[in-house]
Design a protein around this motif. Structure first.
Motif, PDB file in Angstrom:
ATOM      1  N   GLY A  78      -6.603  12.425   5.161  1.00 25.92           N
ATOM      2  CA  GLY A  78      -6.873  11.266   5.992  1.00 25.92           C
ATOM      3  C   GLY A  78      -5.883  10.140   5.750  1.00 25.92           C
ATOM      4  N   ALA A  79      -6.323   8.920   6.079  1.00 24.08           N
ATOM      5  CA  ALA A  79      -5.465   7.751   5.896  1.00 24.08           C
ATOM      6  C   ALA A  79      -5.419   7.292   4.447  1.00 24.08           C
ATOM      7  N   ALA A 117       1.975  -2.879   5.228  1.00 24.40           N
ATOM      8  CA  ALA A 117       3.012  -2.305   6.088  1.00 24.40           C
ATOM      9  C   ALA A 117       2.709  -0.852   6.429  1.00 24.40           C
ATOM     10  N   ARG A 118       2.250  -0.096   5.440  1.00 23.17           N
ATOM     11  CA  ARG A 118       1.972   1.329   5.664  1.00 23.17           C
ATOM     12  C   ARG A 118       0.818   1.521   6.636  1.00 23.17           C
ATOM     13  N   GLY A 119      -0.214   0.685   6.513  1.00 24.59           N
ATOM     14  CA  GLY A 119      -1.384   0.833   7.367  1.00 24.59           C
ATOM     15  C   GLY A 119      -1.377  -0.042   8.598  1.00 24.59           C
ATOM     16  N   LYS A 120      -0.323  -0.854   8.748  1.00 25.85           N
ATOM     17  CA  LYS A 120      -0.240  -1.816   9.858  1.00 25.85           C
ATOM     18  C   LYS A 120      -1.535  -2.626   9.956  1.00 25.85           C
ATOM     19  N   SER A 121      -1.987  -3.106   8.801  1.00 21.40           N
ATOM     20  CA  SER A 121      -3.249  -3.823   8.730  1.00 21.40           C
ATOM     21  C   SER A 121      -3.083  -5.094   7.910  1.00 21.40           C
ATOM     22  N   ASP A 122      -4.148  -5.894   7.879  1.00 17.57           N
ATOM     23  CA  ASP A 122      -4.080  -7.155   7.156  1.00 17.57           C
ATOM     24  C   ASP A 122      -5.476  -7.513   6.664  1.00 17.57           C
TER      25      ASP A 122
END
Length: 204
Positions: A78-79, A117-122
């Protein structure tokens, strides 16, 4: 603080055992808003880490963290595998055997940015970042009783994901239905912080 072989071994064992013991809970959390495989995926990865504990502990701290990260990338599906792998790989780039709290905090900050950056999340997206960011703040603060404050911060932060609406990850597909559930990645991150803090406390 010198991170010697004994501490490296204790860290691996503590973190792996905490994740393995919490695998069913993580699966239940993920079943509510995800694919239901977070617990089993994390258990598989940390069982592999635990099985290699003696070999990994013989490495320098940076090499050890890098090897843990590579193991998680390869073994966790998974992620979560790429995200946790990125966290450890980033930490491994900048931490040596002799580290200060400030150096650990700086490395952790860089690792958080790498995960973003890897998950494009914050922060605020209902992910592991919602635990790691406040834990970083507590780590930077230092002071007496730091391990207990790290644990309390991680616990509150994981609980704070319950009323959040998921913006990233599988849970984001549920929209408003993701509200009212703790993020499984936040909970697994809390377990990791809790285990590391316990080892820190034992070394004080």
């Amino acid at each position: 603080m010198m991170i010697d072989r004994d501490i490296r071994k204790r860290l691996i064992v503590a973190v792996a055992n905490r994740i393995i013991a919490g695998a069913e809970e993580l699966t239940d959390l993920d079943r509510a808003i995800g694919d239901g495989d977070h617990g089993s995926n994390m258990r598989r990865g940390f069982e592999a880490v635990l099985a290699a504990a003696d070999v990994l502990s013989d490495k320098s701290f940076g090499e050890y963290l890098t090897a843990v990260g590579m193991t998680l990338v390869m073994k966790v599906g998974g992620a979560s595998g790429p995200l946790y792998g990125t966290l450890f790989l980033s930490l491994g780039k900048s931490l040596a055997d002799d580290v200060s709290r400030e150096q650990v905090a700086d490395a952790f900050a860089a690792a958080i940015e790498a995960v973003k950056a890897r998950g494009k999340s914050d922060v605020g997206h209902k992910t592991m970042l919602d635990v790691f960011h406040p834990v970083l703040g507590a780590l930077r603060g230092g002071g007496d009783g730091l391990p207990e404050r790290l644990k309390a911060t991680a616990r509150r932060a994981a609980e704070d994901t319950i009323p959040m609406k998921a913006i990233r990850g599988r849970a984001s597909f549920l929209g408003e239905r993701s509200v009212g559930h703790m993020d499984p990645g936040a909970r697994s991150s809390e377990l990791i912080v809790d285990a590391v803090a316990d080892v820190m406390e034992g070394c004080a």
